[in-house]
Design a protein around this motif. Structure first.
Motif, PDB file in Angstrom:
ATOM      1  N   GLY A  59       0.816  -1.211   0.000  1.00 38.38           N
ATOM      2  CA  GLY A  59       0.000   0.000   0.000  1.00 38.38           C
ATOM      3  C   GLY A  59       0.852   1.264   0.000  1.00 38.38           C
ATOM      4  N   ILE A  60       1.917   1.269   0.794  1.00 36.12           N
ATOM      5  CA  ILE A  60       2.822   2.421   0.830  1.00 36.12           C
ATOM      6  C   ILE A  60       3.491   2.614  -0.523  1.00 36.12           C
ATOM      7  CG2 ILE A  60       4.981   3.268   1.832  1.00 36.12           C
ATOM      8  CD1 ILE A  60       4.033   2.048   4.495  1.00 36.12           C
ATOM      9  N   CYS A  61       3.906   1.527  -1.167  1.00 29.44           N
ATOM     10  CA  CYS A  61       4.532   1.608  -2.491  1.00 29.44           C
ATOM     11  C   CYS A  61       3.554   2.151  -3.531  1.00 29.44           C
ATOM     12  CB  CYS A  61       5.058   0.244  -2.923  1.00 29.44           C
ATOM     13  SG  CYS A  61       6.486  -0.302  -1.978  1.00 29.44           S
ATOM     14  N   VAL A  62       2.315   1.715  -3.492  1.00 27.40           N
ATOM     15  CA  VAL A  62       1.308   2.188  -4.438  1.00 27.40           C
ATOM     16  C   VAL A  62       1.045   3.680  -4.227  1.00 27.40           C
ATOM     17  CG1 VAL A  62      -1.142   2.017  -5.070  1.00 27.40           C
ATOM     18  CG2 VAL A  62       0.229  -0.050  -4.815  1.00 27.40           C
ATOM     19  N   VAL A  63       0.916   4.102  -2.976  1.00 28.30           N
ATOM     20  CA  VAL A  63       0.678   5.516  -2.683  1.00 28.30           C
ATOM     21  C   VAL A  63       1.876   6.359  -3.135  1.00 28.30           C
ATOM     22  CG1 VAL A  63       0.419   7.190  -0.802  1.00 28.30           C
ATOM     23  CG2 VAL A  63      -0.976   5.113  -0.834  1.00 28.30           C
ATOM     24  N   ALA A  64       3.100   5.874  -2.895  1.00 28.03           N
ATOM     25  CA  ALA A  64       4.299   6.609  -3.322  1.00 28.03           C
ATOM     26  C   ALA A  64       4.350   6.719  -4.842  1.00 28.03           C
ATOM     27  CB  ALA A  64       5.553   5.926  -2.788  1.00 28.03           C
ATOM     28  N   LEU A  65       4.003   5.659  -5.539  1.00 35.20           N
ATOM     29  CA  LEU A  65       3.998   5.679  -7.004  1.00 35.20           C
ATOM     30  C   LEU A  65       2.948   6.659  -7.535  1.00 35.20           C
ATOM     31  CD1 LEU A  65       5.052   4.473  -9.670  1.00 35.20           C
ATOM     32  CD2 LEU A  65       3.245   2.758  -9.467  1.00 35.20           C
ATOM     33  N   LEU A  66       1.766   6.656  -6.935  1.00 32.63           N
ATOM     34  CA  LEU A  66       0.728   7.592  -7.353  1.00 32.63           C
ATOM     35  C   LEU A  66       1.137   9.034  -7.070  1.00 32.63           C
ATOM     36  CD1 LEU A  66      -2.527   5.698  -6.289  1.00 32.63           C
ATOM     37  CD2 LEU A  66      -1.643   6.066  -8.597  1.00 32.63           C
ATOM     38  N   ALA A  67       1.796   9.281  -5.954  1.00 31.04           N
ATOM     39  CA  ALA A  67       2.276  10.636  -5.641  1.00 31.04           C
ATOM     40  C   ALA A  67       3.333  11.083  -6.633  1.00 31.04           C
ATOM     41  CB  ALA A  67       2.828  10.677  -4.214  1.00 31.04           C
ATOM     42  N   LEU A  68       4.210  10.172  -7.034  1.00 36.85           N
ATOM     43  CA  LEU A  68       5.241  10.488  -8.021  1.00 36.85           C
ATOM     44  C   LEU A  68       4.609  10.822  -9.377  1.00 36.85           C
ATOM     45  CD1 LEU A  68       8.308  10.568  -8.684  1.00 36.85           C
ATOM     46  CD2 LEU A  68       8.073   8.163  -9.341  1.00 36.85           C
ATOM     47  N   LEU A  69       3.667  10.020  -9.817  1.00 33.98           N
ATOM     48  CA  LEU A  69       2.969  10.292 -11.077  1.00 33.98           C
ATOM     49  C   LEU A  69       2.218  11.617 -11.019  1.00 33.98           C
ATOM     50  CD1 LEU A  69       1.601   6.761 -12.019  1.00 33.98           C
ATOM     51  CD2 LEU A  69       3.389   8.054 -13.169  1.00 33.98           C
ATOM     52  N   PHE A  70       1.567  11.892  -9.905  1.00 27.82           N
ATOM     53  CA  PHE A  70       0.869  13.162  -9.748  1.00 27.82           C
ATOM     54  C   PHE A  70       1.846  14.333  -9.842  1.00 27.82           C
ATOM     55  CE2 PHE A  70      -0.563  16.674  -7.060  1.00 27.82           C
ATOM     56  CZ  PHE A  70      -1.751  16.995  -7.694  1.00 27.82           C
ATOM     57  N   ALA A  71       2.998  14.212  -9.198  1.00 33.54           N
ATOM     58  CA  ALA A  71       3.990  15.291  -9.227  1.00 33.54           C
ATOM     59  C   ALA A  71       4.502  15.537 -10.642  1.00 33.54           C
ATOM     60  CB  ALA A  71       5.153  14.961  -8.292  1.00 33.54           C
ATOM     61  N   ILE A  72       4.744  14.467 -11.404  1.00 33.97           N
ATOM     62  CA  ILE A  72       5.235  14.614 -12.779  1.00 33.97           C
ATOM     63  C   ILE A  72       4.189  15.317 -13.644  1.00 33.97           C
ATOM     64  CG2 ILE A  72       5.765  13.319 -14.883  1.00 33.97           C
ATOM     65  CD1 ILE A  72       7.262  11.317 -13.098  1.00 33.97           C
ATOM     66  N   PHE A  73       2.937  14.899 -13.559  1.00 39.15           N
ATOM     67  CA  PHE A  73       1.896  15.510 -14.387  1.00 39.15           C
ATOM     68  C   PHE A  73       1.536  16.921 -13.910  1.00 39.15           C
ATOM     69  CE2 PHE A  73       1.286  11.050 -15.547  1.00 39.15           C
ATOM     70  CZ  PHE A  73       1.392  11.184 -16.916  1.00 39.15           C
ATOM     71  N   PHE A  74       1.615  17.176 -12.612  1.00 36.27           N
ATOM     72  CA  PHE A  74       1.369  18.520 -12.094  1.00 36.27           C
ATOM     73  C   PHE A  74       2.456  19.480 -12.585  1.00 36.27           C
ATOM     74  CE2 PHE A  74       1.689  21.759  -8.723  1.00 36.27           C
ATOM     75  CZ  PHE A  74       0.403  22.277  -8.813  1.00 36.27           C
TER      76      PHE A  74
END
Length: 155
Positions: free
Chosen positions: A8-23
């Motif tokens: 779960g922590i890995c999935v949340v970290a990956l989603l945060a990274l993707l959000f940061a790149i697209f933001f």
């Protein structure tokens, strides 16, 4: 239960990274004057080494930001006053697999540095207009061209 927490922590970290790149990409596009392009960063293998990104026009500069990066600063800055187009060509070999078919590759020279950039054919028109619309260069920096006939031989 421990494995699910780590997952779960890995999935949340990956989603945060993707959000940061697209933001970051969205922030770059908000300022206007952006184009999609690719810059060839590595020439060791023919046809390879292309990095996709966004080009941002700021004054007399074209700032290249890599597409999948978190960096705020541009990866490369091209100054309009030093930039000259040496060649225009279509993608060949493996390049046809890495970029759309309607893209054009421009070999540019900025001082002593040679680099290749690729962009859509319709974008090239705007890019060349931006390049030509720059302020006049120093008269001594560009050799003159003869008006009629071939270039005289230098002795």
């Amino acid at each position: 239960m421990r494995v699910l927490e780590v997952f779960g922590i890995c999935v949340v970290a990956l989603l945060a990274l993707l959000f940061a790149i697209f933001f970051r990409r969205r922030l770059l596009r908000l300022g206007g004057g952006t184009i999609r392009l690719q810059v060839r960063t590595n020439t060791m293998v023919p046809g390879r080494g292309w990095a996709p990104g966004l080009g941002q026009f700021v004054g007399d500069e074209l700032r290249f930001h890599k597409m999948f990066s978190l960096a705020i600063r541009p990866k490369r800055v091209l100054d309009r006053r030093l930039l000259a187009i040496a060649e225009r060509r279509l993608p060949t070999g493996p390049e046809r697999l890495t970029m759309p078919g309607h893209w054009v590759i421009l070999r540019c020279a900025t001082g002593d540095v040679q680099l290749e950039i690729a962009m859509a054919e319709t974008t090239v028109t705007g890019f060349l207009s931006w390049l030509e619309a720059g302020p006049p260069r120093d008269p001594g920096s560009v050799p003159g061209r003869p008006i009629f006939g071939p270039r005289p031989l230098e002795s």
